[in-house]
Design an enzyme around this catalytic site. Structure first.
Site, mmCIF file in Angstrom:
data_model
loop_
_atom_site.group_PDB
_atom_site.id
_atom_site.type_symbol
_atom_site.label_atom_id
_atom_site.label_comp_id
_atom_site.label_asym_id
_atom_site.label_seq_id
_atom_site.Cartn_x
_atom_site.Cartn_y
_atom_site.Cartn_z
ATOM 1 N N ARG A 198 -14.497 53.201 23.003
ATOM 2 C CA ARG A 198 -13.331 54.046 23.223
ATOM 3 C C ARG A 198 -12.861 54.779 21.957
ATOM 4 O O ARG A 198 -12.361 55.898 22.030
ATOM 5 C CB ARG A 198 -12.188 53.217 23.807
ATOM 6 C CG ARG A 198 -12.471 52.693 25.210
ATOM 7 C CD ARG A 198 -11.344 51.800 25.689
ATOM 8 N NE ARG A 198 -10.063 52.496 25.712
ATOM 9 C CZ ARG A 198 -9.639 53.242 26.732
ATOM 10 N NH1 ARG A 198 -10.368 53.374 27.825
ATOM 11 N NH2 ARG A 198 -8.465 53.843 26.662
ATOM 12 N N ARG A 258 -2.123 47.725 24.627
ATOM 13 C CA ARG A 258 -3.593 47.821 24.680
ATOM 14 C C ARG A 258 -4.212 46.774 23.755
ATOM 15 O O ARG A 258 -3.517 46.202 22.904
ATOM 16 C CB ARG A 258 -4.027 49.222 24.244
ATOM 17 C CG ARG A 258 -3.653 50.263 25.285
ATOM 18 C CD ARG A 258 -4.314 51.577 25.016
ATOM 19 N NE ARG A 258 -3.970 52.505 26.083
ATOM 20 C CZ ARG A 258 -4.567 53.656 26.285
ATOM 21 N NH1 ARG A 258 -5.547 54.040 25.509
ATOM 22 N NH2 ARG A 258 -4.193 54.437 27.285
ATOM 23 N N HIS A 287 -11.270 58.600 20.960
ATOM 24 C CA HIS A 287 -10.022 58.917 20.260
ATOM 25 C C HIS A 287 -10.274 59.868 19.096
ATOM 26 O O HIS A 287 -9.475 60.762 18.830
ATOM 27 C CB HIS A 287 -9.333 57.639 19.781
ATOM 28 C CG HIS A 287 -8.821 56.797 20.918
ATOM 29 N ND1 HIS A 287 -8.063 57.330 21.941
ATOM 30 C CD2 HIS A 287 -8.959 55.476 21.210
ATOM 31 C CE1 HIS A 287 -7.764 56.374 22.809
ATOM 32 N NE2 HIS A 287 -8.299 55.239 22.392
ATOM 33 N N ARG A 322 0.508 61.869 37.054
ATOM 34 C CA ARG A 322 1.728 61.094 36.826
ATOM 35 C C ARG A 322 2.283 61.418 35.455
ATOM 36 O O ARG A 322 1.628 62.018 34.614
ATOM 37 C CB ARG A 322 1.467 59.598 36.983
ATOM 38 C CG ARG A 322 0.376 59.064 36.072
ATOM 39 C CD ARG A 322 0.231 57.544 36.220
ATOM 40 N NE ARG A 322 -0.921 57.050 35.507
ATOM 41 C CZ ARG A 322 -2.071 56.654 36.082
ATOM 42 N NH1 ARG A 322 -2.195 56.684 37.396
ATOM 43 N NH2 ARG A 322 -3.077 56.220 35.351
ATOM 44 N N ARG A 352 -12.211 57.362 28.679
ATOM 45 C CA ARG A 352 -13.243 57.651 29.700
ATOM 46 C C ARG A 352 -14.296 58.610 29.158
ATOM 47 O O ARG A 352 -15.471 58.492 29.466
ATOM 48 C CB ARG A 352 -12.568 58.239 30.957
ATOM 49 C CG ARG A 352 -11.986 57.167 31.855
ATOM 50 C CD ARG A 352 -11.028 57.762 32.856
ATOM 51 N NE ARG A 352 -9.782 58.170 32.212
ATOM 52 C CZ ARG A 352 -8.881 58.954 32.781
ATOM 53 N NH1 ARG A 352 -9.094 59.434 33.983
ATOM 54 N NH2 ARG A 352 -7.760 59.259 32.140
ATOM 55 N N SER A 411 5.231 54.109 24.417
ATOM 56 C CA SER A 411 5.855 52.791 24.215
ATOM 57 C C SER A 411 4.974 51.697 24.813
ATOM 58 O O SER A 411 4.920 50.581 24.302
ATOM 59 C CB SER A 411 7.211 52.723 24.931
ATOM 60 O OG SER A 411 8.023 53.817 24.636
ATOM 61 N N ASN A 418 -9.341 60.163 26.704
ATOM 62 C CA ASN A 418 -10.225 59.894 25.552
ATOM 63 C C ASN A 418 -11.175 58.723 25.816
ATOM 64 O O ASN A 418 -12.362 58.786 25.510
ATOM 65 C CB ASN A 418 -9.404 59.513 24.309
ATOM 66 C CG ASN A 418 -8.566 60.657 23.786
ATOM 67 O OD1 ASN A 418 -8.709 61.785 24.242
ATOM 68 N ND2 ASN A 418 -7.685 60.363 22.853
ATOM 69 N N LEU A 459 5.483 77.615 14.592
ATOM 70 C CA LEU A 459 5.342 76.740 15.765
ATOM 71 C C LEU A 459 6.060 75.432 15.469
ATOM 72 O O LEU A 459 5.915 74.877 14.381
ATOM 73 C CB LEU A 459 3.851 76.459 16.019
ATOM 74 C CG LEU A 459 3.517 75.352 17.032
ATOM 75 C CD1 LEU A 459 3.867 75.784 18.457
ATOM 76 C CD2 LEU A 459 2.028 74.984 16.969
ATOM 77 N N ASP A 489 -4.698 62.922 27.886
ATOM 78 C CA ASP A 489 -5.274 61.708 28.477
ATOM 79 C C ASP A 489 -6.768 61.873 28.742
ATOM 80 O O ASP A 489 -7.242 62.967 29.035
ATOM 81 C CB ASP A 489 -4.536 61.388 29.785
ATOM 82 C CG ASP A 489 -4.771 59.957 30.226
ATOM 83 O OD1 ASP A 489 -5.117 59.117 29.372
ATOM 84 O OD2 ASP A 489 -4.617 59.673 31.428
HETATM 85 C C1 IPE Z 1 -0.245 58.474 28.637
HETATM 86 O O1 IPE Z 1 -1.548 58.048 28.846
HETATM 87 C C2 IPE Z 1 0.129 58.312 27.197
HETATM 88 C C3 IPE Z 1 -0.580 59.174 26.252
HETATM 89 C C4 IPE Z 1 -1.407 60.157 26.545
HETATM 90 C C5 IPE Z 1 -0.278 58.932 24.878
HETATM 91 P P1 IPE Z 1 -1.888 56.594 29.377
HETATM 92 O O2 IPE Z 1 -3.357 56.520 29.481
HETATM 93 O O3 IPE Z 1 -1.223 55.567 28.528
HETATM 94 O O4 IPE Z 1 -1.187 56.608 30.802
HETATM 95 P P2 IPE Z 1 -1.413 55.645 32.063
HETATM 96 O O5 IPE Z 1 -1.382 54.238 31.552
HETATM 97 O O6 IPE Z 1 -2.760 55.973 32.636
HETATM 98 O O7 IPE Z 1 -0.318 55.976 33.008
HETATM 99 C C1 IPE Z 2 -5.225 59.037 25.832
HETATM 100 O O1 IPE Z 2 -6.478 58.651 26.247
HETATM 101 C C2 IPE Z 2 -4.915 58.578 24.428
HETATM 102 C C3 IPE Z 2 -3.900 57.529 24.330
HETATM 103 C C4 IPE Z 2 -3.236 57.013 25.323
HETATM 104 C C5 IPE Z 2 -3.606 57.033 23.016
HETATM 105 P P1 IPE Z 2 -6.743 57.206 26.884
HETATM 106 O O2 IPE Z 2 -7.058 56.254 25.787
HETATM 107 O O3 IPE Z 2 -5.613 56.816 27.765
HETATM 108 O O4 IPE Z 2 -8.036 57.495 27.732
HETATM 109 P P2 IPE Z 2 -8.349 56.955 29.200
HETATM 110 O O5 IPE Z 2 -7.216 57.376 30.076
HETATM 111 O O6 IPE Z 2 -8.486 55.467 29.099
HETATM 112 O O7 IPE Z 2 -9.623 57.642 29.553
HETATM 113 MG MG MG Z 3 -5.217 57.107 29.729
#
Ligand code: IPE
Ligand code: IPE
Ligand code: MG
Length: 248
Positions: free
Chosen positions: A32, A70, A36, A193, A23, A65, A21, A130, A19
């Site tokens: 964004r 998004r 990624h 979480r 930000r 899911s 990417n 692995l 998580d």
């Molecule tokens: C969790 O991240 C899912 C993945 C890393 C693929 P999210 O960014 O979707 O989680 P929430 O919405 O902050 O809980």
């Molecule tokens: C995790 O990074 C990647 C995916 C959920 C696909 P985020 O895209 O959730 O990045 P933040 O949490 O918004 O920074």
């Molecule tokens: Mg996120």
């Protein structure tokens, strides 16, 4: 003081919520999708680290899911990136002996991606350095419902008696049932979480959270997680003396 990670204290299975990417990119004044792309590079770092450390299984949460909700443009970017990774990385992973598997609702993905997933699984099925599991369109609740459906279907349409539903029978239909349950969960990005990841499989997993954003992940951070894990006592409901073999 971090403890050294002896072989016995090494997790057999690491699960990762990658998580942060978005930000990471926003903090650099970028869009964004730049985050990624950087996150995809970090995936290579994590795989490399697990190969070097002799970790048996690595499960990466790539797309939940809920992530379908998004903005369309972001979902599109993620799908393109996913396809590109499948096209460019699988053969090298195969050479390194990595066995690849995908968990989640595969029919949610476009055909082009589904075909590449099937191909990657077939190609690497005989590998054993692995086990790399990629969770895409995955949710822990989806997994539990899916397992219930599969358990019912496996009974040849005959009604299932309540006593036939056990942790073993249902658990056998859950994703990753053929692998040890995750010993360690790493979540980057600072949120503490589970976000609907492996709900069933993580009943006794050790959680490790870090504010580091996923694209900034490096070997030192991953090693910190291993060192922290190595110092924990896992009791599985017992008392400490039992775990240490001092009491019956
Ligand atoms: C969790 O991240 C899912 C993945 C890393 C693929 P999210 O960014 O979707 O989680 P929430 O919405 O902050 O809980
Ligand atoms: C995790 O990074 C990647 C995916 C959920 C696909 P985020 O895209 O959730 O990045 P933040 O949490 O918004 O920074
Ligand atoms: Mg996120």
């Amino acid at each position: 003081m971090a403890m050294p990670t002896e072989a016995a204290r090494l997790p057999r299975h690491i699960a990762v919520i990658m998580d942060g990417n978005g930000r990471w990119a926003e903090r650099r004044g970028s869009i964004r999708s730049v985050g990624h792309r950087a996150g995809a590079k970090a995936v290579q770092t994590a795989i490399e680290f697990c190969l070097e450390r002799g970790i048996g299984c690595l499960t990466l949460f790539a797309f939940s899911s809920e992530n379908w909700r998004r903005p369309e443009e972001e979902v599109g970017t993620l799908m393109k990136l996913f396809l590109r990774m499948l096209e460019s990385e699988i053969e090298e992973l195969h050479r390194r002996g990595v066995r690849i598997g995908f968990i989640g609702q595969r029919s949610d993905f476009p055909a082009e991606i589904r075909e590449k997933m099937d191909w990657a699984e077939r190609l690497t099925a005989g590998n054993d350095t692995l086990r790399l599991n990629i969770a895409g369109s995955y949710g822990g609740r989806w997994d539990i419902v899916n397992a219930c459906r599969r358990l019912l279907a496996a009974n040849d349409g005959a009604p299932l008696r309540a006593e036939q539903v056990t942790e073993e029978s249902l658990g056998g239909f859950m994703a990753l049932a053929d692998q040890p349950e995750p010993d360690l969960l790493i979540r980057t990005g600072g949120d503490c979480r589970i976000s609907n990841f492996l709900l069933w499989q993580m009943a006794y997993t050790e959680f490790w959270f870090t504010p580091v954003l996923w694209p900034d992940i490096d070997r030192a951070v991953l090693q910190q997680a291993l060192d922290d894990y190595a110092g924990r006592e896992r009791r599985f409901g017992l008392i400490s003396a039992q775990v240490r073999g001092e009491s019956a």
